[in-house]
Scaffold this motif. Structure first.
Motif, short mmCIF file in Angstrom:
data_model
loop_
_atom_site.label_atom_id
_atom_site.label_comp_id
_atom_site.label_asym_id
_atom_site.label_seq_id
_atom_site.Cartn_x
_atom_site.Cartn_y
_atom_site.Cartn_z
N GLU A 88 -30.01 -46.44 15.66
CA GLU A 88 -30.82 -46.47 16.88
C GLU A 88 -30.66 -47.81 17.60
OE1 GLU A 88 -32.74 -44.38 18.49
OE2 GLU A 88 -34.05 -45.65 19.71
N ILE A 89 -30.70 -48.90 16.79
CA ILE A 89 -30.54 -50.22 17.40
C ILE A 89 -29.16 -50.32 18.05
CG2 ILE A 89 -30.29 -52.69 16.91
CD1 ILE A 89 -32.47 -52.42 14.82
N TRP A 90 -28.16 -49.85 17.33
CA TRP A 90 -26.79 -49.91 17.87
C TRP A 90 -26.70 -49.12 19.17
CZ3 TRP A 90 -22.61 -52.72 16.80
CH2 TRP A 90 -21.40 -52.32 17.37
N LYS A 91 -27.27 -47.91 19.16
CA LYS A 91 -27.19 -47.03 20.31
C LYS A 91 -27.89 -47.67 21.52
CE LYS A 91 -29.67 -43.31 21.11
NZ LYS A 91 -30.51 -42.24 20.58
N THR A 92 -29.05 -48.31 21.28
CA THR A 92 -29.85 -48.81 22.40
C THR A 92 -29.50 -50.26 22.77
OG1 THR A 92 -31.57 -49.37 20.81
CG2 THR A 92 -31.82 -47.32 22.03
N THR A 93 -28.54 -50.85 22.07
CA THR A 93 -28.12 -52.19 22.49
C THR A 93 -26.69 -52.13 23.00
OG1 THR A 93 -27.52 -52.69 20.20
CG2 THR A 93 -29.67 -53.47 20.96
N VAL A 94 -25.76 -51.99 22.08
CA VAL A 94 -24.36 -51.99 22.46
C VAL A 94 -23.99 -50.71 23.20
CG1 VAL A 94 -22.02 -52.28 21.59
CG2 VAL A 94 -23.93 -53.36 20.41
N GLY A 95 -24.65 -49.62 22.81
CA GLY A 95 -24.26 -48.33 23.36
C GLY A 95 -24.87 -48.01 24.72
N THR A 96 -25.61 -48.92 25.28
CA THR A 96 -26.27 -48.65 26.56
C THR A 96 -25.96 -49.78 27.54
OG1 THR A 96 -28.06 -47.81 25.19
CG2 THR A 96 -28.48 -47.92 27.55
N ARG A 97 -25.92 -49.45 28.85
CA ARG A 97 -25.70 -50.50 29.84
C ARG A 97 -26.79 -51.57 29.72
NH1 ARG A 97 -26.76 -49.46 34.80
NH2 ARG A 97 -27.52 -47.38 34.33
N LEU A 98 -26.39 -52.84 29.88
CA LEU A 98 -27.35 -53.94 29.72
C LEU A 98 -28.50 -53.85 30.72
CD1 LEU A 98 -25.77 -57.42 28.92
CD2 LEU A 98 -27.60 -56.21 27.74
N THR A 99 -28.19 -53.37 31.92
CA THR A 99 -29.20 -53.35 32.97
C THR A 99 -30.12 -52.14 32.85
OG1 THR A 99 -27.51 -52.31 34.31
CG2 THR A 99 -27.90 -54.66 34.69
N SER A 100 -29.74 -51.22 31.96
CA SER A 100 -30.52 -49.99 31.83
C SER A 100 -31.88 -50.27 31.21
CB SER A 100 -29.76 -48.98 30.97
OG SER A 100 -30.65 -48.02 30.47
N LYS A 101 -32.88 -49.50 31.64
CA LYS A 101 -34.23 -49.67 31.07
C LYS A 101 -34.30 -49.14 29.65
CE LYS A 101 -36.68 -51.01 34.69
NZ LYS A 101 -37.41 -50.91 35.88
N ARG A 102 -33.23 -48.45 29.22
CA ARG A 102 -33.24 -47.93 27.87
C ARG A 102 -32.61 -48.91 26.89
NH1 ARG A 102 -33.56 -42.18 27.47
NH2 ARG A 102 -32.61 -42.59 25.46
N ASN A 103 -32.07 -50.00 27.42
CA ASN A 103 -31.41 -50.97 26.54
C ASN A 103 -32.45 -51.85 25.85
OD1 ASN A 103 -30.06 -53.36 25.57
ND2 ASN A 103 -28.25 -52.59 26.68
N LEU A 104 -32.33 -51.97 24.54
CA LEU A 104 -33.30 -52.74 23.77
C LEU A 104 -33.22 -54.24 24.10
CD1 LEU A 104 -35.52 -52.12 21.79
CD2 LEU A 104 -33.91 -52.45 19.91
N PHE A 105 -32.02 -54.70 24.44
CA PHE A 105 -31.86 -56.10 24.85
C PHE A 105 -32.66 -56.39 26.10
CE2 PHE A 105 -27.54 -56.59 22.59
CZ PHE A 105 -28.17 -57.17 21.50
N TYR A 106 -32.67 -55.42 26.99
CA TYR A 106 -33.45 -55.59 28.22
C TYR A 106 -34.92 -55.81 27.88
CZ TYR A 106 -36.22 -53.99 32.19
OH TYR A 106 -37.17 -53.88 33.16
N HIS A 107 -35.44 -54.96 26.99
CA HIS A 107 -36.84 -55.10 26.60
C HIS A 107 -37.08 -56.42 25.86
CE1 HIS A 107 -38.00 -51.08 27.81
NE2 HIS A 107 -36.84 -50.67 27.34
N ALA A 108 -36.12 -56.78 25.01
CA ALA A 108 -36.25 -58.04 24.28
C ALA A 108 -36.31 -59.20 25.26
CB ALA A 108 -35.08 -58.20 23.32
N TRP A 109 -35.49 -59.13 26.31
CA TRP A 109 -35.46 -60.21 27.29
C TRP A 109 -36.80 -60.34 28.01
CZ3 TRP A 109 -34.30 -64.60 29.01
CH2 TRP A 109 -34.56 -64.93 30.34
N ILE A 110 -37.38 -59.19 28.36
CA ILE A 110 -38.69 -59.21 29.03
C ILE A 110 -39.72 -59.93 28.15
CG2 ILE A 110 -40.61 -57.76 29.84
CD1 ILE A 110 -38.27 -57.51 31.66
N THR A 111 -39.72 -59.55 26.86
CA THR A 111 -40.68 -60.16 25.94
C THR A 111 -40.36 -61.64 25.72
OG1 THR A 111 -40.94 -58.04 24.85
CG2 THR A 111 -41.71 -59.96 23.64
N LEU A 112 -39.04 -61.90 25.60
CA LEU A 112 -38.62 -63.28 25.35
C LEU A 112 -39.06 -64.20 26.49
CD1 LEU A 112 -36.97 -65.31 23.65
CD2 LEU A 112 -34.99 -64.70 25.03
N SER A 113 -38.91 -63.72 27.74
CA SER A 113 -39.22 -64.62 28.87
C SER A 113 -40.70 -65.00 28.85
CB SER A 113 -38.82 -63.98 30.20
OG SER A 113 -39.42 -62.72 30.33
#
Ligand SMILES: Nc1ncnc2c1ncn2[C@@H]1O[C@H](COP(=O)(O)OP(=O)(O)OP(=O)(O)O)[C@@H](O)[C@H]1O
Ligand SMILES: [Mg+2]
Lengths: 308, 274
Positions: A88-113
């Motif tokens: 799931e982590i792989w699919k929602t990080t590497v497997g998804t566009r970075l700008t997509s709202k489904r990307n876990l990195f995107y959510h992590a960035w929101i929380t990180l900021s």
């Protein structure tokens, strides 16, 4: 093994393997392996009742091997298996566009900021309060009890109020969330820095007095450098707790993005795999943040002549 | 008490006997939870310019307290004291003295040269002057070449020398030293004593020196102040007839042993009181 390895004396191993055995790598790997094994065992154990139910309803024959396989591949398991979470982590990080709202990195960035903003404000506030407490008797007596009292109120109770009150005065978005991080993170900094600013010994303060040093000189040349190790130690706690604050801050806001929002959405829809992957992302983020503070600590301490 | 004019003149430097420290009827009582502690009582003592005065006496007799009163780190409760003709506070504000504590107390986050530069930074010396003075004083205590080291890289004796350099770096004519070599072994101590005498001869500073060691006191001092506890008072002041130039083996001469004997007698008398 190759011919070269064959000619090497018996017992010779590759450098990597030797390092792993002698260093901390092997024990860590062993512990990790044990945890994963226990996790798998619990996956089967916790998901089995539902699975057996499902077999019976469908009237299918099943073996133990079937059970093990199927409990690790449920859509909404009680406890997802490690490889499901990894996938799931792989699919929602590497497997998804970075700008997509489904990307876990995107959510992590929101929380990180908001974590970082809250952490910076909290650390600054903590240091300022500590300076006041150490230099002013009245502040020492009056502020410290409030600082301690502030932490006895559960953050889950305070967070919605902060959000609501700030929204009412027109503040929304990043800042309210960050302020919840601040609320949590200033505390370890105040406590640590009060201790740090008071760590110089009496004779060191006397020494400054014999030089007729001003208060500011005593602060910058003695109290501040003496407190730096305490600052880094409390910043490690503060940054981790800031992350908790940012996640908690995302819960009552009905936020749609951020790791907290993912946790909330996951629990609404019973998406345990999503919850667990958000949890792991949060843990990884915390580890990275604490690690970065640790690197900063080592660099500063090396410059300050600490014994290696 | 015993600091009568005859002794004072004898002990003073050859030129004029210019007083650096003058205590009259000095007393200090600490108010503690267990009642008052009389750390100093009726201390009359004058230290003249260029003298090397040692304070010796059993633990708790007020040696440290007396040095701290001179340094304005402690306030007397009776009598009066002048430092360079001023109150201790004025003297401290004019940076009249350098103080060496028992622990070297170098700041661990500063290199040796940065430690020695600490008072210079605080007193606002220019960069160039700081550099020059650090260089000069580290030379004086034989620490040239260790500028960039951190304190933990130096032995205890070297750290103590660095802390002396720190007290010498600015232009205070008075050096107050509280058991500076107390924690060092005998050989290192001999060596540092020799160096301290040499430094004293070269700089012409006035030195107040607290010690527990009779040979150290006799070897270094032009005058030895013997103190006794409860209340802390001066019981004897012994003027040394030894020449200012003192090789280490002077300690085997009859004159030296005789003074040492007198000091020991003085200490015994003080002990007999309680
Ligand atoms: N800040 C203080 N508060 C209360 N009592 C004190 C304080 N400082 C010193 N005293 C007491 O005053 C007396 C003299 O102390 P002082 O430190 O001057 O002795 P000393 O001669 O230097 O002893 P030592 O040889 O052990 O260093 C002691 O009885 C000590 O307990
Ligand atoms: Mg003492």
């Amino acid at each position: 093994m190759t011919a070269a390895a064959g000619t090497a004396p018996a017992g010779a191993t590759t450098p990597f393997f030797r390092r792993a055995v002698e260093g901390k790598t092997l024990p860590i790997l062993i512990v990790l392996g044990v945890i994963v094994l226990i996790w798998y065992a619990f996956t089967v154990y916790l998901n089995a009742p539902w699975q057996i139910d499902a077999y019976e309803r469908a009237g299918t024959e099943w073996t133990a091997a079937d059970l093990v396989r199927d409990t690790m591949a449920q859509e909404r398991p009680v406890l997802p298996s490690p490889h499901q979470v990894v996938a799931e982590i792989w699919k929602t990080t590497v497997g998804t566009r970075l700008t997509s709202k489904r990307n876990l990195f995107y959510h992590a960035w929101i929380t990180l900021s908001s974590t970082l903003l809250g952490f910076v404000i909290g650390t600054a506030l903590g240091v300022l309060l500590a300076v006041g407490i150490v230099h002013n008797r009245a502040m020492d007596k009056s502020v410290m009890p409030w600082v301690i009292a502030s932490q006895t109120i559960p953050i889950l109770a305070v967070a919605p109020m902060i959000i609501v009150v700030l929204n009412a005065i027109g503040l929304s978005g990043l800042l309210p969330k960050a302020l919840i991080s601040t609320y949590l993170s200033f505390f370890p900094v105040v406590v640590g820095m009060v201790k740090g600013f008071r760590s110089p010994e009496a004779f060191q303060l006397d020494l400054m007095r014999t030089y007729n040093a001003s208060g500011a000189q005593t602060f910058w040349k003695l109290r501040w450098p003496a407190a730096l190790p305490y600052l880094f130690t409390s910043m490690k706690v503060a940054v981790a707790i800031s992350l908790v604050g940012a996640i908690v801050g995302e819960l009552p806001t009905g936020a749609v993005s951020g790791l907290g929002a993912r946790l909330l959405a996951g629990s609404y829809y019973g998406q345990t795999v999503q919850i667990w992957s958000a949890l792991f992302m949060a843990a990884a983020l915390a580890a990275i943040l604490v690690g970065v503070v640790g690197i900063g600590q080592r660099m500063v301490m090396a410059r300050m002549g600490e014994k290696p | 008490m015993n600091a009568n004019p005859a002794i004072r003149q004898e002990a003073s430097s050859p030129q004029t006997s210019q007083p650096v420290v003058e205590a009259k009827g000095l007393g200090l009582t600490f108010e503690t939870n267990d009642g008052p502690v009389r750390a100093l009582a009726d201390v009359d003592l004058t230290i003249n310019k260029g003298e090397f005065v040692s304070f010796i006496g059993p633990s708790g007799c007020g040696k440290t307290t007396f040095l701290r009163v001179i340094a304005d780190l402690e306030q007397p409760t009776a009598g009066e004291i002048l430092v360079n003709g001023m109150t201790p506070e004025e003297a401290r504000r004019k940076r009249a003295y350098g103080y060496v504590f028992q622990a070297a107390g170098l700041f661990p986050w500063r290199t040796i040269e940065q430690n020695v530069a600490l008072p210079l930074e605080i007193m606002g010396y220019s960069r160039a002057e700081q550099k020059e003075r650090v260089h000069r004083t580290l030379d004086l205590v034989n620490l040239a070449g260790f500028e960039k080291k951190f304190p933990w890289q130096l032995s205890g004796g070297m750290q103590q020398r660095a802390s002396i350099a720190r007290a010498l770096a600015f232009d205070a004519d008075l050096l107050l030293m509280d058991e500076p070599f107390g924690a060092l072994d005998e050989i290192v101590r001999d060596h540092l004593n020799e160096q301290l005498l040499e430094l004293w001869a070269r700089t012409g500073k006035t030195i107040g020196f607290v010690t527990h060691s009779i040979p150290e006191a006799v070897y270094l001092s032009t005058r030895i102040v013997v103190m006794s506890p409860r209340p802390g008072r001066v019981t004897d002041v012994i003027v040394s007839p030894l020449p200012r130039e003192r090789p280490l083996d002077i300690r085997e001469t009859p004159e030296f042993l005789e003074i040492a004997h007198r000091v020991r007698d003085g200490l015994r008398a003080g002990h007999g009181d309680d």
